[in-house]
Design an enzyme around this catalytic site. Structure first.
Site, PDB file in Angstrom:
ATOM      1  N   GLU B 179       0.802  -1.221   0.000  1.00 28.84           N
ATOM      2  CA  GLU B 179       0.000   0.000   0.000  1.00 28.84           C
ATOM      3  C   GLU B 179       0.838   1.276   0.000  1.00 28.84           C
ATOM      4  O   GLU B 179       0.433   2.292  -0.554  1.00 28.84           O
ATOM      5  CB  GLU B 179      -1.003   0.010   1.158  1.00 28.84           C
ATOM      6  CG  GLU B 179      -0.409  -0.079   2.546  1.00 28.84           C
ATOM      7  CD  GLU B 179      -1.501   0.128   3.608  1.00 28.84           C
ATOM      8  OE1 GLU B 179      -2.111   1.206   3.597  1.00 28.84           O
ATOM      9  OE2 GLU B 179      -1.728  -0.774   4.433  1.00 28.84           O
ATOM     10  N   SER B 230      -7.751   5.192   8.441  1.00 23.94           N
ATOM     11  CA  SER B 230      -8.256   4.770   9.754  1.00 23.94           C
ATOM     12  C   SER B 230      -7.183   5.042  10.790  1.00 23.94           C
ATOM     13  O   SER B 230      -7.423   5.578  11.850  1.00 23.94           O
ATOM     14  CB  SER B 230      -8.560   3.273   9.756  1.00 23.94           C
ATOM     15  OG  SER B 230      -9.270   2.912   8.619  1.00 23.94           O
ATOM     16  N   SER B 233      -0.048   6.693   8.650  1.00 22.24           N
ATOM     17  CA  SER B 233       1.314   6.302   8.310  1.00 22.24           C
ATOM     18  C   SER B 233       2.079   7.536   7.904  1.00 22.24           C
ATOM     19  O   SER B 233       1.531   8.407   7.221  1.00 22.24           O
ATOM     20  CB  SER B 233       1.327   5.319   7.136  1.00 22.24           C
ATOM     21  OG  SER B 233       1.192   3.999   7.614  1.00 22.24           O
ATOM     22  N   ARG B 245       8.962   4.266   5.816  1.00 19.25           N
ATOM     23  CA  ARG B 245       7.918   4.634   6.764  1.00 19.25           C
ATOM     24  C   ARG B 245       8.619   5.005   8.056  1.00 19.25           C
ATOM     25  O   ARG B 245       9.269   4.169   8.677  1.00 19.25           O
ATOM     26  CB  ARG B 245       6.978   3.444   6.980  1.00 19.25           C
ATOM     27  CG  ARG B 245       5.792   3.747   7.895  1.00 19.25           C
ATOM     28  CD  ARG B 245       4.947   2.484   8.088  1.00 19.25           C
ATOM     29  NE  ARG B 245       3.657   2.764   8.716  1.00 19.25           N
ATOM     30  CZ  ARG B 245       3.458   2.706  10.019  1.00 19.25           C
ATOM     31  NH1 ARG B 245       4.456   2.426  10.833  1.00 19.25           N
ATOM     32  NH2 ARG B 245       2.250   2.947  10.538  1.00 19.25           N
TER      33      ARG B 245
END
Lengths: 785, 409
Positions: B179, B230, B233, B245
């Site tokens: 993702e 939700s 990141s 990340r």
């Protein structure tokens, strides 16, 4: 359960809480929304013994080498009392009614006040006490208090690991306090980076703190009180409310290392299921909601603290504030968060006396004009409350209820500054204690029972030590009751006062004795034994001098070991000493035969057979009488005659039958009357008698008298000799030194001997080469080559 | 070899390729540059065999599923069977703007005149709650999606979660992509193909003169991406292919909606935002001035700064008086500020000045965007800039669709 105690206002036992307030000199307060703290200093009466020359005395003491008498002494003590803010008026009334100073004399006095309530209660304090109120910045006070505790109180900081054994892991004494991050979680959160005593800055904060947990929690559940919410959280399961990684991925999100159970979205399930089916809209258990909320806030604070620590290059993060209050479950969630974010790189640290930081800081601000740097401070174990352990509410309900209402911390000003022993290899990793009783359950059970069994004997000796004091037996009874209560509470909550060790148990006993105005309960016994041994000394020296050199070294060591048998601190030896008069030779016969349990004698012999073996030996001595006079003196004398200077180190304050510095001064003088070697060494300054600054049969080398520290440096000590069970086995057995070290003791406790795989009277003779190669050794080694 | 750079020139491309090449040599990032850690490139031959182009990119998140659909302008180039399927899909998807109760096509985001695989067409943006996935699966069965292709490109956690169901029920293979890879690919692509994609708020400290203005994002590196779905990141992006990340938080859009649902009984994100826009969080929070009577000068905290979110709610009286609107606003402000402060620390750690906020939390949520703009500017003394993108939550889905192109170039 906790909220039950909120209702009763008259419960605060003011007399007990504001102990010694009649002598109070200076005040400070820290008033928070729910807890208030009062700080005051007082002069506390304490008994101490004086040793003086007795050549002129008449009467029963005639002919003694010295005389001992008890005198009253005053010491400075800081008192910190914590209670619920709702009692504040009761407290102010009590203080007002009990102060020695008249109201008029208070008019020009200033009281330092900090905390959120500093504004709210200014008028009340001013009205009740007639003093001026000086408001102090909260963060500044917290940091000042934190610095003070970290520097002075051992085992102040700890890590908390839920379900570990032990759950609390104490950090000892930190000699490198700075820099650190202090995260104060009150209603909101403040993060301060502290770089030195005077340099700190608020580097950040967040508005999601304890007040958010409380506010949101009481909107979302039926709980109205903070502690009630925590209780709910403890029994809840956040997985029904939070969206986990596995709820989105079906498992791990391996690519970025997120495990299946990591929370992906706090309260995420509360969002997506509502619309699912309007008819049976999901209802969440209040416990689950409280848990999810607690985790969400703890994780967030943990993350922000971690990010700030990283950004500012700080390794230590201390957490405190209303949100934590030593509550195991919140400490657990914060610890978890810090571990998660830092991948175990940084540990979350907590403080035993976290609740008092502000009050201590405010108090110190008021004391700033005086030089507080000159003193070291020590916690009075007899007057302080331990860490509350909600775990044991069921078993000791009374104790728990009391500690909900108030708790206390007392800190004594020590009469000298204490510093780490320069001979330690690494002061940061040095831990005095050999066995951590919080971890070792067998040992804990044994020693707690052992100390409880011995308490009655201490009681009897205490009564006997003050034959002319009418209330002695009453005070001794009080000692016995309180001390046994403490041992009982330690059985249930061993971590309440920092690491539980044989040393801390001995200290506890000493503090309780002092608190009941007893001091040197063995002084008569010690004097008697010293006199006896001094009489035998000349013949002992003569016997030794007749031995050939190589045999003499062995006899000296045997004498030192046999002397160490004369220990009134060992229960099984007491029984022997009480029934018969034991001679050095008889004691020697009881010793384990070689090879000893720990036997480095051959290495030692080889080392001392070299010419000019050592420059200076530091000897930490143990018992009075035979031990010091017939064991240690001849040993020291041999070193002196081999060209080694000697520093004899004795305790500053009494404990058991250990020889005290002031006594040792007299005994050495008397001994030098019959021994020219000792006499000359004294006059030439090659033999010094010094005090350790301690009052324990154990030895904590992190905290010894600064004068001794300088002497060790000046005389370039290159050998340390530690004698006795307390100093060489219970403590320092595993200690590493930069110079050679000799650890000598006879195990006079059957249980302990068996534990080490030996019998009663097993011998520890441990000789360790210095780990750090000093320049002189280097040149010697290269010369050899 | 790459998709065309509409707004770039050839020298730009070579620079980027060079930097990508450098990064490839850096073992530290080598696992990331490949771009399809979780993809299964070989399986695409299958798609190619049937239909020479992808139609869908799907991003299945924790709360929302985002669907990007490419509609070719000219169906005539396809064979008969393909044409029929395309017509069916077209009729259903483009004929409606809402699907069932909860599926929505964001018409205002539609991108026309796009070239993909040498064909021109439109890109459509569609979303529905992931909780409705079962309904979507029913639809896919009904409309015979499997006749169209043997697989769909999918990303997000749901690509893993629903892989089996799709294979069994719809006879469609989900080609999974990471993702975060997709997110960045999508951002890059849409920005290059939509001239006014990136914007910011000018004068963020002054609500009166705070305007939404376009931002030139054509030389963006390095930048921070804060993707607020939700959860959140946070990615540090140093070049087209070099990123990692750096952090994240579970306090995201899901937390906002979850808490709002519990606190106000609202049911949708729109409803929650609607309530929040009419509320005042100062009735709920405790401000610095509520504690100190004014500014806390010593630490440079203004009186209006929130000292404790929901701090007033510890009083029963205040709880009883709390309005739904105020509670929703306080929830929104708390979550937004928290994300802002974590993003700010990450930017500082990474020494990055541009912070791009994306994700569906920002949809119809100008309150949060302005708050973030303010927070970035105020707490960094103007050194950080908050940037936003028009296609908020669709970059993952877009990037996923593009994965196919990269594979076949």
């Amino acid at each position: 359960m906790a909220h039950k105690s909120y209702a009763r206002c008259i419960d605060l036992p003011t007399e007990q809480v504001f102990h010694n307030i009649r002598n109070a000199k200076r005040f400070a307060m820290d008033i928070g929304g729910s807890l208030a703290k009062v700080a005051y200093s007082s002069l506390v009466k304490k008994k101490s013994t004086m040793v003086f020359d007795d050549t002129d005395s008449i009467g029963p003491n005639k002919g003694s080498i010295y005389n001992v008498s008890e005198t009253d002494q005053e010491i400075v003590r800081l008192h910190f009392v914590k209670f619920e803010t709702k009692y504040i008026e009761t407290c102010l009334d009590f203080i007002n009614a009990n102060l020695i100073q008249s109201r008029e004399s208070m008019l020009d006095k200033v009281i330092k006040v900090t905390g959120g309530g500093a504004y709210k209660y200014t008028e009340l304090i001013n009205g009740k006490l007639g003093v001026q109120v000086d408001k102090e910045d909260e963060m500044e006070c917290l940091i000042k208090g934190c610095n003070f505790l970290l520097k002075n109180i051992s085992d102040e900081a700890f890590c908390y690991t839920r379900h570990a054994n032990p759950e609390y892991k104490f950090q000892g004494v930190d000699s490198h306090v700075f820099p650190y991050l202090l995260v104060n979680i009150g209603s909101g959160v403040s993060l301060c980076k502290v770089e030195s005593e005077s340099k700190f800055e608020r580097i950040g904060g967040t508005s999601t703190g304890g007040g958010t947990f409380w506010g949101l929690g009481s909107l979302l559940t039926s709980a109205k009180e903070f502690d009630e919410l925590l209780e709910l959280a403890e029994s809840g399961d956040h997985k029904s409310v939070d969206m986990l990684v596995k709820d989105i991925y079906g498992g791990d999100y391996g690519a970025i290392g997120l495990g299946a159970d990591v929370i992906a979205s706090s309260f995420g399930k509360a969002a997506r299921s509502t619309k699912d089916s309007a008819q049976n809209s999901p209802s969440f258990k209040k416990e689950d909601i409280a848990r999810s909320l607690l985790l969400c806030i703890s994780n967030d604070i943990g993350q922000i603290a971690y990010l700030q620590a990283k950004l500012h290059g700080v390794q230590k993060i201390y957490f405190g504030g209303f949100f934590i209050r030593g509550h195991p479950f919140t400490m657990h969630t914060i610890t978890f968060a810090i571990n998660f974010w830092s991948k175990g790189e940084i540990q979350a640290l907590f403080l035993r006396h976290e609740g008092y930081l502000g009050a201590i800081g405010a108090f110190l601000k008021g004391m700033e004009e005086e030089d507080d740097e000159r003193y070291s401070w020590g916690e009075n174990l007899a007057g302080s409350s331990g860490l509350a352990s909600p775990k044991h509410v069921g078993t000791s309900h009374v104790v728990q209820e009391l500690s909900n209402n108030f708790s206390m911390l007392e800190i004594n000003r020590l009469d000298r500054a204490l510093h780490p022993c320069p001979l330690l290899l690494d002061v940061i990793s040095y831990l005095p204690d050999t066995v951590d009783l919080t971890q070792d359950i067998d040992a804990r059970n044994y020693w707690l029972k052992c100390f409880a069994d011995g308490a009655k004997k201490t009681h009897d000796l205490a009564v006997k030590s003050q034959p002319h004091e009418q209330d002695a037996s009453e005070r001794a009874d009080k000692f016995l009751k309180k001390y046994l209560e403490r041992l009982k509470s330690l059985e249930q909550n061993p971590c309440a006062y920092g690491s539980l060790t044989v040393r801390s148990l001995l200290d506890t006993s000493t503090h309780f004795l002092e608190e009941s105005l007893f001091t040197d309960i063995f002084s008569q016994q010690k004097q008697f034994e010293n006199e006896q041994a001094l009489r035998v000394l000349p013949s002992r020296l003569k016997t030794l001098d007749e031995q050939p050199e190589s045999e003499r070294h062995f006899q000296l060591v045997l004498g030192m070991l046999a002397g160490n048998v004369f220990d009134w601190g060992a229960k099984e030896v007491c029984t022997i000493l009480e029934t018969q008069q034991l001679t050095l030779e008889e004691a020697q016969a009881k010793l384990q035969k070689r090879p000893w349990l720990c036997d480095d004698f051959d290495t030692w012999l080889c080392r001392v057979s070299q010419p000019n073996p050592y420059k200076c030996a530091v000897i930490f001595v143990d018992n009075s009488g035979v031990d010091i006079i017939l064991g240690i003196f001849p040993f020291a004398r041999q070193l002196l005659s081999m060209g080694t200077n000697v520093i004899l180190c004795a305790n500053s304050q009494p404990s058991l039958n250990d020889v005290v510095y002031r006594e040792l001064l007299w005994i050495v003088n008397k001994a030098s009357d019959v021994c020219p070697v000792l006499h000359n060494a004294m006059t030439e300054g090659r033999l010094k008698v010094m005090e350790t600054g301690q009052a324990s049969p154990c030895l904590d080398l992190r905290l010894i008298d600064e004068k001794l520290v300088s002497a060790i440096k000046e005389m370039e000590a290159d050998l340390v000799v530690i004698e006795g069970m307390g100093r060489a086995i219970h403590t320092n057995f595993d200690a590493s030194f930069a110079c050679d070290a000799l650890k000598v003791a006879v195990i006079k406790n059957r249980w302990l001997a068996n534990r080490y795989g030996g019998e009663m009277f097993s011998v520890i003779f441990k000789f360790e080469k210095g780990r750090k190669v000093s320049s002189s050794c280097l040149s010697a080694a290269s010369a050899k080559r | 070899m790459d998709f065309p750079l509409v707004n770039g020139n050839s020298s730009d491309v070579s620079i980027e390729e060079d930097s990508a090449a450098i990064v490839k040599n850096d073992s530290h990032h080598s696992s990331l540059v490949n771009g399809h850690r979780n993809g299964s490139p070989d399986s695409f031959n299958d798609i190619q065999g049937r239909l020479a182009m992808p139609l869908f990119g799907m991003d299945i998140g924790g709360t929302l599923t985002k669907l990007v659909y490419f509609e070719p302008a000219n169906f005539d180039e396809f064979d008969f069977a393909e044409r029929e399927t395309l017509k069916t899909i077209h009729k259903y998807l483009i004929g409606n703007t809402a699907y069932g109760k909860t599926g929505i096509r964001d018409v205002h985001l539609e991108l026309g005149n796009q070239t993909i695989c040498g064909r021109t067409g439109k890109i459509h943006f569609i979303r529905f709650p992931t909780a409705q996935m079962s309904a979507f699966i029913e639809l896919a069965k009904l409309k015979n999606f499997s006749g169209l292709a043997s697989g769909i490109c999918a990303t997000g956690g749901g690509a893993y979660m629903f892989e089996e169901v799709f294979a069994k029920e719809v006879l469609l293979q989900l080609h999974k992509y990471d993702e975060l890879d997709c997110l960045l690919k999508g951002i890059h692509h849409i920005d290059r193909h939509n001239p006014c994609e990136c914007y910011y708020f000018s004068n963020p400290r002054d609500t009166e003169c705070c305007d939404k203005l376009p931002f030139n994002f054509h030389n963006p590196y390095p930048y921070l991406v804060v993707n607020i779905g939700s959860g959140v990141s946070i990615l540090s992006v140093r070049s087209k292919t070099d990123y990692n990340r750096v952090s994240g938080t579970s306090l995201g859009g899901g937390t906002f909606l979850g808490l709002c649902c519990l606190l106000t009984g609202c049911e949708t994100f729109e409803e929650a935002i609607g309530l929040a826009s009419q509320g005042d969080s100062r009735n709920i929070d405790k401000l610095v001035k509520d504690i100190y009577g004014g500014d806390y000068g010593k630490f440079g905290l203004k009186g209006d700064t929130v000292a404790c979110s929901f701090g007033q709610m510890i009083s029963q009286e205040k709880r009883d008086a709390a309005r739904k609107e105020d509670l929703a606003r306080a929830t929104l402000v708390t979550l937004t500020n928290n994300i802002g402060s974590i993003a700010r620390m990450c930017a500082k750690t990474e020494k990055i000045e541009r912070v791009v906020f994306v994700g569906n939390f920002l949809r119809v949520n100008e309150i949060s965007m302005k708050l973030l703009s303010y927070a970035m500017d105020y707490w960094s003394d103007g050194s950080l800039k908050a940037l936003f993108l028009q296609h908020e939550g669709y970059f993952g889905a877009m990037g996923c669709l593009l994965e196919y192109l990269q594979l076949n170039s």
